[in-house]
Design a protein around this motif. Structure first.
Motif, PDB file in Angstrom:
ATOM      1  N   THR A   1      21.500  71.510  -8.158  1.00 47.22           N
ATOM      2  CA  THR A   1      22.544  72.036  -9.049  1.00 47.22           C
ATOM      3  C   THR A   1      22.604  71.201 -10.308  1.00 47.22           C
ATOM      4  O   THR A   1      22.170  70.054 -10.338  1.00 47.22           O
TER       5      THR A   1
ATOM      6  N   SER B   1      23.229  69.142  -3.413  1.00 48.74           N
ATOM      7  CA  SER B   1      23.851  69.516  -4.694  1.00 48.74           C
ATOM      8  C   SER B   1      23.268  68.701  -5.843  1.00 48.74           C
ATOM      9  O   SER B   1      23.064  69.226  -6.942  1.00 48.74           O
ATOM     10  N   ALA B   2      23.008  67.407  -5.597  1.00 50.66           N
ATOM     11  CA  ALA B   2      22.490  66.558  -6.660  1.00 50.66           C
ATOM     12  C   ALA B   2      21.100  66.991  -7.085  1.00 50.66           C
ATOM     13  O   ALA B   2      20.717  66.857  -8.259  1.00 50.66           O
TER      14      ALA B   2
ATOM     15  N   ASP C   1      22.165  66.803   3.898  1.00 51.59           N
ATOM     16  CA  ASP C   1      23.421  66.278   3.366  1.00 51.59           C
ATOM     17  C   ASP C   1      23.808  67.120   2.167  1.00 51.59           C
ATOM     18  O   ASP C   1      23.010  67.319   1.228  1.00 51.59           O
ATOM     19  N   SER C   2      25.019  67.660   2.152  1.00 55.11           N
ATOM     20  CA  SER C   2      25.447  68.569   1.095  1.00 55.11           C
ATOM     21  C   SER C   2      25.462  67.889  -0.263  1.00 55.11           C
ATOM     22  O   SER C   2      25.122  68.499  -1.286  1.00 55.11           O
ATOM     23  N   SER C   3      25.854  66.625  -0.292  1.00 54.73           N
ATOM     24  CA  SER C   3      25.911  65.923  -1.571  1.00 54.73           C
ATOM     25  C   SER C   3      24.518  65.733  -2.144  1.00 54.73           C
ATOM     26  O   SER C   3      24.296  65.873  -3.358  1.00 54.73           O
ATOM     27  N   VAL C   4      23.542  65.401  -1.293  1.00 57.70           N
ATOM     28  CA  VAL C   4      22.158  65.225  -1.743  1.00 57.70           C
ATOM     29  C   VAL C   4      21.599  66.563  -2.223  1.00 57.70           C
ATOM     30  O   VAL C   4      20.909  66.658  -3.244  1.00 57.70           O
TER      31      VAL C   4
ATOM     32  N   ALA D   1      21.032  63.102 -11.092  1.00 51.89           N
ATOM     33  CA  ALA D   1      20.306  62.330 -10.074  1.00 51.89           C
ATOM     34  C   ALA D   1      18.819  62.307 -10.333  1.00 51.89           C
ATOM     35  O   ALA D   1      18.128  61.366  -9.956  1.00 51.89           O
TER      36      ALA D   1
ATOM     37  N   PRO E   1      24.343  68.980 -12.937  1.00 48.41           N
ATOM     38  CA  PRO E   1      25.454  68.041 -12.831  1.00 48.41           C
ATOM     39  C   PRO E   1      26.466  68.302 -13.922  1.00 48.41           C
ATOM     40  O   PRO E   1      26.162  68.900 -14.951  1.00 48.41           O
TER      41      PRO E   1
ATOM     42  N   ILE F   1      17.103  58.780  -5.977  1.00 48.63           N
ATOM     43  CA  ILE F   1      17.519  59.618  -4.859  1.00 48.63           C
ATOM     44  C   ILE F   1      16.373  59.945  -3.929  1.00 48.63           C
ATOM     45  O   ILE F   1      16.549  60.134  -2.729  1.00 48.63           O
TER      46      ILE F   1
END
Length: 909
Positions: free
Chosen positions: A116, A112-113, A107-110, A125, A118, A97
């Motif tokens: 947060t 969160s990875a 980017d929200s997905s990046v 990630a 998983p 990543i």
């Protein structure tokens, strides 16, 4: 600026005032669809051609450098690949990543990875790497902390983990920088050396520029001044030339008048053309000469008209009067001057005048010769007017010898006339070369166009002669290619000449055109003679052959002179005319003899005819020489003549009167007693043999007509005798045995001479036509079949009588019985009818067959009556009757050698 340009171009393309066509062709209307021309670049004359050997040293030196370059290139490629591989290996144990080029915490997905926990620990990630190994595994603190999925990671543990990753990356980058330090300082040192080289090069360039400026001052400027001086000189020279032209133009008209008074047309025309050219180019717009151009044009036209008139008078004088001996062209100088002027003016109407005068000249020559020959031939001149042009009647009244003499004289004069035309042709060609030197550029297109026009004109005459040429393809008078060779001189000269190229094409055909005209006139002379039916009927093949030989000789002379462009033109009008005359003669010859033999057969009484001494002599000569010919009189020879008659020789002294007629004609010691039409047929065959030998070129036509005549004679004889047609035509009461025997012997006589006619034909037929001789074998077989049918008819006649008599025979005490007496009378009558007509061996063969038939019928009839040897009385009566028949048969002269069986042998057979 680029933005402004883009906006301006857009404004142009969207301008509403411009049409759609202008916008669609905006980029292509000036240069087209392809701006770069396709024409190949021609080789430079300033660069020498280099051979492959000149590049060997260069290839060797450059090849070494190129090989070093390729080696270094391969090494760099390998080094680059290794560095990429090292970089890839350095990043294999880092989380993917962080090495993603699109990594962003926005980017929200990046986000969160990274921050947060998983849901699945395996999908963390921070643990996913390319190699599956993690350079910084999870810390014990991070493991002990129990976080739910979706919650933020422990800050301290995440901070420690990221710091350790940062330290690892910094360490690896520092190692990379250390490994590239030497390369970096090498580049720095190379750059300083490159700067020094650029400084030296700049000094050298300044020196070169200084030297070039010095050269420009010493060489270029002086050359420029020299060129300017030369241009001024040329301008002054041109001005002086124009002033000189003005001075000459002032006297142009007087100069032309002086040249015309001297008859020098070419120089006068050249002066006018030069003056007009100067007026239109060099002195265009000069006020003082504004009327001179029209005046010179009028004078130019007048000169052309004068030269046309002079040419017409000169050519009429040349072709209308025979020149002195040793001279072909009388006014050669005047004619050359006029022709040169006309050709320079490009007025080619003189070709039409020349063509017409050639035609009139040929007519005049023939007319003059014929008139002289008529006056010297001794023909009745009571109604002959030399001033008339129609001489056909006088020509037809001439004797053959005088006519041949006239034709020969005409051919000689026409040949000399064509020789004069050949001399005129040489003058025309020489003058054309002087007027317009050879220039073949563009001439081929003009020639092809004119040839196509000539083909259209020639097609009309071709249609008229196509059927005749086809009919004479089998046996002709003479054996007969580029576009030009396919068109005759007549058709080409009939086209109006408008260009130098076409003039060069037709000028070499003048003599050939004159020769073709002469051929046509000679052909008309021959046709005029043949229109008289009396002349045609009295003309012999020898006389016609003499005429053909004369034409062949004339054409051979013309061929040697080269007056035939092709083999087809070699035939010409004269060849076609003599072909037509020959074919008409052959047809009339054949028709007359066909009618003659048909009339003789229709009026034939089928009685034996007497043979004259002339006819017998004809046969004797044919047997001695192997050639069948008509003999008009007895040959002058020894004082005694021997005639063979039925096996005995009769010698007649010169003082003894010779009998005019004999019964039967002798052929190889065999007498043929025949009807008169058979003798006439032999004479007609002799006529054909004479014609074949005299006219061998028409052998195929003679062959077909001889075959036809032989078939007509055979079929007509069959119709009259076997078909009983003679009963109605000549009033015969019946077809007797004697009539049948005469018909058979007549056919045998004709059949005896068919091989002689075939041999005559075999000697003259070409090899590819030898297969036509098979028709002689075919017709000979038909004759022999007909003779066999007649023999069978004779046997059937006597068999009919004997059968009828045996049918009425009854064995009684009368010896001999009336029936056998009747049979013997019929046999004797049959024998007497054959005696004197058929030879002994044929009569004997016939009676042998008749006896065989009689035996069969007798045995059948006796068996039918039941008479056997067990009934001795009737058997004895039958034997006595047969012995009476046997004795009577033996008493016949031609049956004495027959072997006759006894009655017992017949019954026991």
């Amino acid at each position: 600026m680029f933005s402004s340009f883009t906006q301006n171009l857009s404004a142009v393309l969207t301008d509403p005032t411009r049409s759609r066509n202008d916008l669609s062709t905006f980029f292509t209307r000036h240069w087209g669809d392809s701006f770069v021309p396709n024409a190949p670049v021609p080789p430079s004359k300033r660069l020498a051609r280099m051979a492959d050997a000149n590049f060997e040293n260069y290839c060797q030196a450059a090849g070494e450098s190129y090989r070093r370059y390729q080696a270094v290139k391969r090494a760099l490629r390998l080094s680059h690949a290794e560095s990429i591989e090292n970089e890839r290996q350095d990043a294999e144990d880092l989380p993917t990543i962080f090495i993603d080029p699109h990594f962003t915490l926005g980017d929200s997905s990046v986000f969160s990875a990274v921050f947060t926990v998983p849901a699945n620990e395996n999908l963390d990630a921070l643990k996913q790497t390319l190699s599956g190994k993690n350079v910084i595994p999870a810390t014990p603190l991070e493991i002990t902390i129990n976080k739910k999925p979706g919650e933020f990671r422990d800050y301290e543990a995440l901070q420690n983990r990221l710091e350790m990753m940062h330290d690892v990356v910094d360490g690896r980058l520092a190692g990379k920088l250390v490994s590239k330090t030497d390369d970096f300082w090498q580049v720095v040192r190379s750059y300083s050396g490159l700067q020094e080289q650029f400084a030296n090069a700049l000094k050298c360039v300044m020196v070169v520029r200084k030297n070039l400026k010095h050269v420009d001052e010493l060489v270029c400027d002086q050359s420029k001044r020299i060129r300017e001086v030369h241009e001024k000189y040329e301008q002054k020279k041109n001005l002086l030339a124009k002033l000189h032209d003005i001075a000459c133009l002032r006297e142009a008209q007087s100069t032309v008048q002086m040249m015309l008074s001297q008859g020098d047309y070419p120089k006068a025309i050249e002066c006018i053309e030069t003056s007009q050219d100067v007026l239109s180019k060099e002195l265009n717009g000069v006020t003082c000469f504004r009327h001179l151009a029209s005046q010179l044009g009028e004078l130019y036209t007048v000169i052309g008209r004068m030269m046309n008139e002079d040419f017409t008078s000169l050519i009429q004088k040349e072709l209308g009067v025979k020149p002195e001996a040793g001279t072909m062209i009388q006014a050669e100088g005047e004619l050359s001057a006029v022709l040169l002027g006309l050709m320079r003016m490009r007025k080619y109407s003189f070709i039409t005048v020349l063509r017409e005068e050639i035609v009139e000249g040929v007519k005049s020559v023939m007319r003059h010769v014929i008139k002289n020959q008529i006056l010297n031939s001794g023909v009745d001149l009571s109604d002959f007017d030399p001033s008339l042009t129609q001489l056909g009647d006088s020509v037809r009244r001439m004797k053959h010898a005088d006519f041949i003499k006239t034709v020969r004289a005409v051919m000689d004069e026409e040949f000399y006339f064509c020789k004069r035309l050949e001399a005129l042709q040489e003058i025309l060609l020489e003058t054309s070369e002087r007027a317009h030197p050879s220039n073949q550029n563009g001439a081929q297109d003009v020639i092809v166009e004119k040839i196509e026009e000539a083909k259209v004109i020639e097609s009309d005459s071709d249609d008229e002669t196509a059927s005749f040429s086809k009919s004479n393809s089998s046996g002709g008078f003479a054996n007969g290619s580029t576009l030009i060779s396919n068109s005759t001189a007549t058709t080409l000269l009939s086209i109006e000449v408008k260009s130098d190229a076409f003039l060069r094409l037709v000028l070499p055909l003048i003599a050939e055109f004159g020769h073709q005209c002469a051929q046509q006139r000679i052909a008309r002379l021959l046709i005029a003679r043949a229109r008289n039916s009396t002349v045609t009927e009295t003309t012999s093949p020898t006389q016609l052959s003499e005429c053909i030989a004369l034409v062949n000789e004339y054409q051979s002379q013309c061929d040697e002179e080269g007056w035939y462009s092709t083999e087809n033109q070699k035939i010409g009008g004269l060849g076609r005319a003599i072909n037509k005359l020959s074919m008409d003669y052959i047809e009339k010859f054949h028709a007359a003899r066909k009618i003659r033999i048909a009339n003789m057969l229709d009026t034939e009484l089928w009685k034996s005819t007497d043979v004259s001494i002339i006819e017998q002599n004809m046969v004797d000569v044919a047997l001695e020489t192997g050639k069948l010919r008509n003999t008009k009189r007895l040959d002058d020879g020894p004082s005694k003549k021997v005639f063979k008659r039925s096996g005995s020789n009769t010698t007649i002294d010169s003082g003894t009167s010779i009998p005019n007629q004999m019964q039967g004609i002798i052929v190889d010691d065999e007498s043929y007693v025949v009807v008169g039409s058979a003798i006439t047929m032999i004479q007609i065959l002799a006529d054909y043999c004479e014609a074949i030998s005299e006219m061998p070129l028409f052998a195929q036509d003679w062959n077909s007509r001889v075959i036809e005549l032989l078939k007509v004679f055979n079929s007509r004889c069959c119709q009259l005798i076997l078909g009983a047609g003679a009963l109605q035509l000549v009033g015969l009461k019946t077809i007797s045995v004697r009539n049948l025997a005469l018909a058979g012997r007549s056919l045998e006589l004709i059949c005896r001479f068919i091989p002689m006619v075939r041999e005559e034909m075999d000697q003259i037929l070409p090899k590819d036509k030898k297969n036509l001789l098979r028709y002689f074998h075919q017709v000979e077989g038909e004759y022999r079949d007909h003779v066999t049918e007649i023999s069978a008819k004779l046997i059937s006649v006597i068999a009919h009588y004997t059968t009828n008599c045996l049918g009425m025979w009854d064995v009684k005490g009368v010896i001999p019985s009336p029936e056998f007496q009747q049979i013997c009378r019929h046999m004797l009558k049959f024998h007497n009818g054959l005696t004197g007509i058929m030879p002994r061996d044929q009569i004997e063969a016939l009676f042998r067959q008749v006896h065989e038939n009689f035996k069969a019928n007798l045995r059948e009839h006796v068996n039918g009556m039941g008479i056997t040897i067990q009934a001795p009385l009737k058997y004895g009566y039958a034997t006595k009757d047969y012995m009476f028949y046997q004795q009577n048969l033996k008493n016949m002269e031609n049956c004495r050698n027959l072997e006759l069986e006894s009655f017992d042998d017949i019954m026991l057979d």
